[in-house]
Motif scaffolding. Structure first.
Motif, short mmCIF file in Angstrom:
data_model
loop_
_atom_site.label_atom_id
_atom_site.label_comp_id
_atom_site.label_asym_id
_atom_site.label_seq_id
_atom_site.Cartn_x
_atom_site.Cartn_y
_atom_site.Cartn_z
N ARG A 120 -22.87 8.18 -12.41
CA ARG A 120 -23.66 6.93 -12.41
C ARG A 120 -22.74 5.71 -12.38
N LEU A 121 -21.68 5.75 -13.19
CA LEU A 121 -20.78 4.60 -13.27
C LEU A 121 -19.99 4.43 -11.98
N PHE A 122 -19.44 5.52 -11.47
CA PHE A 122 -18.63 5.42 -10.26
C PHE A 122 -19.44 4.96 -9.06
N THR A 123 -20.66 5.45 -8.93
CA THR A 123 -21.47 5.15 -7.74
C THR A 123 -22.22 3.82 -7.87
N HIS A 124 -22.02 3.09 -8.95
CA HIS A 124 -22.76 1.85 -9.18
C HIS A 124 -22.51 0.82 -8.09
N PHE A 125 -21.35 0.93 -7.39
CA PHE A 125 -21.06 -0.06 -6.34
C PHE A 125 -21.98 0.09 -5.14
N MET A 126 -22.69 1.23 -5.02
CA MET A 126 -23.64 1.43 -3.93
C MET A 126 -25.00 0.86 -4.36
N GLN A 127 -25.14 -0.45 -4.28
CA GLN A 127 -26.27 -1.10 -4.93
C GLN A 127 -27.55 -1.12 -4.10
N ASP A 128 -27.51 -0.64 -2.87
CA ASP A 128 -28.76 -0.51 -2.13
C ASP A 128 -29.62 0.59 -2.74
N ARG A 129 -29.02 1.40 -3.64
CA ARG A 129 -29.76 2.44 -4.35
C ARG A 129 -30.43 1.88 -5.61
N LEU A 130 -30.11 0.65 -5.98
CA LEU A 130 -30.62 0.07 -7.22
C LEU A 130 -31.80 -0.86 -6.95
N PRO A 131 -32.66 -1.06 -7.94
CA PRO A 131 -33.71 -2.09 -7.80
C PRO A 131 -33.08 -3.45 -7.52
N GLU A 132 -33.77 -4.30 -6.79
CA GLU A 132 -33.21 -5.60 -6.42
C GLU A 132 -32.81 -6.43 -7.63
N ASP A 133 -33.53 -6.29 -8.72
CA ASP A 133 -33.21 -7.12 -9.89
C ASP A 133 -32.07 -6.54 -10.73
N LYS A 134 -31.44 -5.48 -10.24
CA LYS A 134 -30.28 -4.89 -10.93
C LYS A 134 -29.02 -4.98 -10.08
N ARG A 135 -29.04 -5.78 -9.04
CA ARG A 135 -27.90 -5.88 -8.14
C ARG A 135 -27.05 -7.11 -8.44
N GLY A 136 -25.87 -7.13 -7.88
CA GLY A 136 -25.01 -8.32 -7.96
C GLY A 136 -23.91 -8.24 -9.01
N LEU A 137 -24.05 -7.34 -9.99
CA LEU A 137 -23.02 -7.13 -11.01
C LEU A 137 -22.40 -5.76 -10.75
N PHE A 138 -21.10 -5.73 -10.52
CA PHE A 138 -20.41 -4.50 -10.13
C PHE A 138 -19.45 -4.06 -11.23
N LEU A 139 -19.28 -2.75 -11.36
CA LEU A 139 -18.37 -2.17 -12.34
C LEU A 139 -17.09 -1.69 -11.64
N ALA A 140 -15.96 -1.90 -12.28
CA ALA A 140 -14.69 -1.38 -11.79
C ALA A 140 -13.76 -1.16 -12.98
N GLY A 141 -12.63 -0.52 -12.73
CA GLY A 141 -11.69 -0.20 -13.79
C GLY A 141 -11.45 1.28 -13.84
N ASP A 142 -10.37 1.69 -14.46
CA ASP A 142 -10.05 3.12 -14.42
C ASP A 142 -11.07 3.97 -15.16
N ASP A 143 -11.77 3.41 -16.16
CA ASP A 143 -12.77 4.22 -16.86
C ASP A 143 -14.04 4.42 -16.03
N ILE A 144 -14.18 3.67 -14.95
CA ILE A 144 -15.28 3.88 -14.01
C ILE A 144 -14.91 4.93 -12.98
#
Length: 566
Positions: A491-515
């Motif tokens: 879930r954390l790694f694939t969060h950058f694929m935001q077309d899979r998310l509801p529109e109101d949950k887009r725009g904030l991206f996760l990164a870092g080695d723990d992701i």
């Protein structure tokens, strides 16, 4: 002990990279392509993007977004570098440094190497146990010490342990087949092997995996393996973790052939912060991250929330409030649960669950500066005759110090000893002690291994130490999944694929080695930064060049295995 791999005896084979197995995308090829990482429409040039966290992942994210013509606004609570933290010793030569966080990097970190080369840094072999450039190693278990220059010098039981480890990797994890597929970038084969192993092993601990192997039926062998391990040393602190985490390391040779960055690893993010890219869109020549920030990043973020239009509103420690169309969070995810006031609308609930379930490893180090690399002096026996052995060696032990590393820049220069590098329970034992108290315990422990060596007389400055679990903006050293955590990590790694998310949950991206799938390695910080860059670019209506598809462009072809949620 290092696990033998194809790289050690088959020079004709292609070099390996941290290529999968969960997401076998060639980040090094993406970075090297002359078309670049992509572009955003000219109408978006100059738009601000919040980048929260000034570690390696945050600085690379900001650097690449700046090159595209966006305006990254970096927030950093402490200092640029994150866990690439290099410190000096008070009153000593400024060139004498200690690596409090990341200190050794495998050649398979090929995306990381791109940036090391970009800023003109040099690397040199790191003195891991029994590594080719390590003068000597002492293995001290249960009060008995063994001196070795190569693995062949160790007693037979250690060879039995090494053979058992190699056998159980072949027996239960198709090691050679997967290692070859990763080396050859054979994506279909990687996915075929890994899909089966994820389903089979997600619920298995590292220790349980050893116990299930006929090769490791001996408790004595498992005990020695835990204390001495492979590559960098003992791995018993990882025994409760998912075996999938360990397989990712050994498949990609992440624990082999390590190199250190000359002058300190923190130079990498610091140089990227100051670097003026030759190819840059929108911004004038000579622009750098530093110049965009008047030399200093914004202070710590204290609040994150969503506002109208799916914007991300950021409040920082100075009280400043700014709103962005996009933001990238690169700090450790637990900060979102403790240090930063967040509203639930930032992420879907299953992503919050994944962050809450993230398991971080504790880790501590202590370094002292010494007048010279005295450990290269030759030992003498009771009659005063030279034995041919070094007076002190890189040391693996079951005593409190666990791992002691000897670091020098030449025989006539001051040097550094990492008296102790520990993890988890071993790290927690040090937590109540200050640096000097820790040093006293370590010197006593080492004196029992080297009774004729007076380490103290060579110390020329005060010790420096860190316990990452006690660092307020980290609360742990690095993520390590427990059994059953694969779904959370996906879930954390694939969060950058935001077309899979509801529109109101887009725009904030996760990164870092723990992701990333390779937490604890700087390569994971780089890879997730590049995922976030692709995500932000796409969010602003941009795209990659057709000749150089990004990680999101090929996502459906190589998406991580998806386990059932019921």
């Amino acid at each position: 002990m290092t696990v033998p791999t194809a790289a050690q005896h088959a020079d004709a084979q292609p070099p390996i990279t941290m290529f999968g197995p969960d997401f076998p995308y060639a980040y090094d090829d993406f970075l090297a392509h002359p078309a670049g990482l992509g572009q955003v429409p000219a109408t978006e040039h100059g738009k601000e993007v919040a980048v929260i966290g000034g570690g390696l992942s945050g600085i690379i994210t900001a650097y690449e977004l700046m090159k595209m013509g966006l305006k990254p606004v970096v927030y950093e609570a402490d200092q640029i570098g994150g866990r690439l933290r290099t410190v000096g010793f008070e009153g000593c030569d400024p060139g004498l440094t200690a690596e409090m966080g990341a200190m050794r990097f495998p050649p398979s970190s090929t995306a990381l190497q791109h940036y090391i080369d970009l800023v003109g840094l040099k690397t040199k072999p790191f003195p891991n146990p029994l590594a080719p450039d390590t003068p000597s190693t002492v293995v001290d278990l249960k009060g008995e010490s063994h001196y070795a220059r190569t693995v062949e010098d160790l007693p037979e039981v250690y060879h039995q342990v090494m053979d058992a480890w190699n056998a159980c990797l072949e027996e239960g994890a198709d090691f050679s087949d997967m290692n070859r597929a990763i080396r050859e970038r054979d994506v279909p084969r990687i996915r075929e092997i890994w899909a089966r192993l994820v389903e089979k092993l997600d619920n298995q601990t590292f220790y349980g995996y050893l116990c299930d192997s006929t090769a490791f039926k001996s408790f004595r062998h498992r005990e020695i393996f835990g204390q001495v391990g492979f590559g960098t040393g003992g791995w018993d602190t990882d025994f409760p973790n998912s075996i999938l985490e360990i397989l990712r390391v050994v498949y990609t040779e992440a624990d082999d052939h390590h190199r250190g960055i000359v002058g300190g690893s923190q130079q990498l993010p610091l140089r990227l912060w100051e670097r003026e890219p030759e190819k840059i869109i929108h911004w004038a020549p000579g622009t750098s991250l530093s110049s965009l920030h008047d030399g200093t990043p914004r202070p710590a973020v204290t609040r994150l929330h969503r506002t109208a239009g799916n914007r991300i509103t950021v409040t920082d420690a100075s009280g400043d409030i700014r709103t962005y169309e996009a933001a990238v969070f690169t700090a450790q995810s637990w900060m979102l649960l403790s240090k930063i006031a967040c509203d639930d609308a930032l992420f879907p609930i299953d992503h919050w669950t994944a962050m809450e379930r993230t398991h971080y490893m504790e880790s501590s180090k202590l370094f002292v500066p010494v007048d010279r690399p005295f450990w290269l002096d030759k030992a003498v026996d009771d009659e005063g005759n030279e034995t041919g052995r070094d007076v002190m060696s890189m040391t693996l032990t079951d005593r409190m110090t666990r791992g002691t590393y000897l670091l020098d820049d030449g025989p006539d220069k001051p040097a550094v000893i990492c008296l102790s590098y520990t993890w988890c329970d071993d790290s927690l034992k040090w937590l109540p002690l200050n640096a000097n108290d820790r040093m006293e315990v370590m010197l006593k422990s080492l004196s029992e291994i080297y009774p004729k060596v007076d380490i103290r007389k060579h110390i020329i400055g005060n010790p420096v130490t860190v316990s990452w679990e006690n660092e307020p903006y980290f609360m742990g050293a690095f993520k390590a999944n427990l059994p059953g955590h694969y779904r959370y990590q996906r879930r954390l790694f694939t969060h950058f694929m935001q077309d899979r998310l509801p529109e109101d949950k887009r725009g904030l991206f996760l990164a870092g080695d723990d992701i990333s799938w390779t937490a604890g390695w700087a390569e994971g910080a780089v890879q997730t930064a590049l995922n976030a860059v692709w995500g932000v670019m796409t969010h602003f209506g941009g795209s990659t060049d057709a000749s150089n598809p990004g990680p999101g462009d090929v996502y459906d072809e190589i998406a991580p295995v998806e386990l059932p949620e019921d």
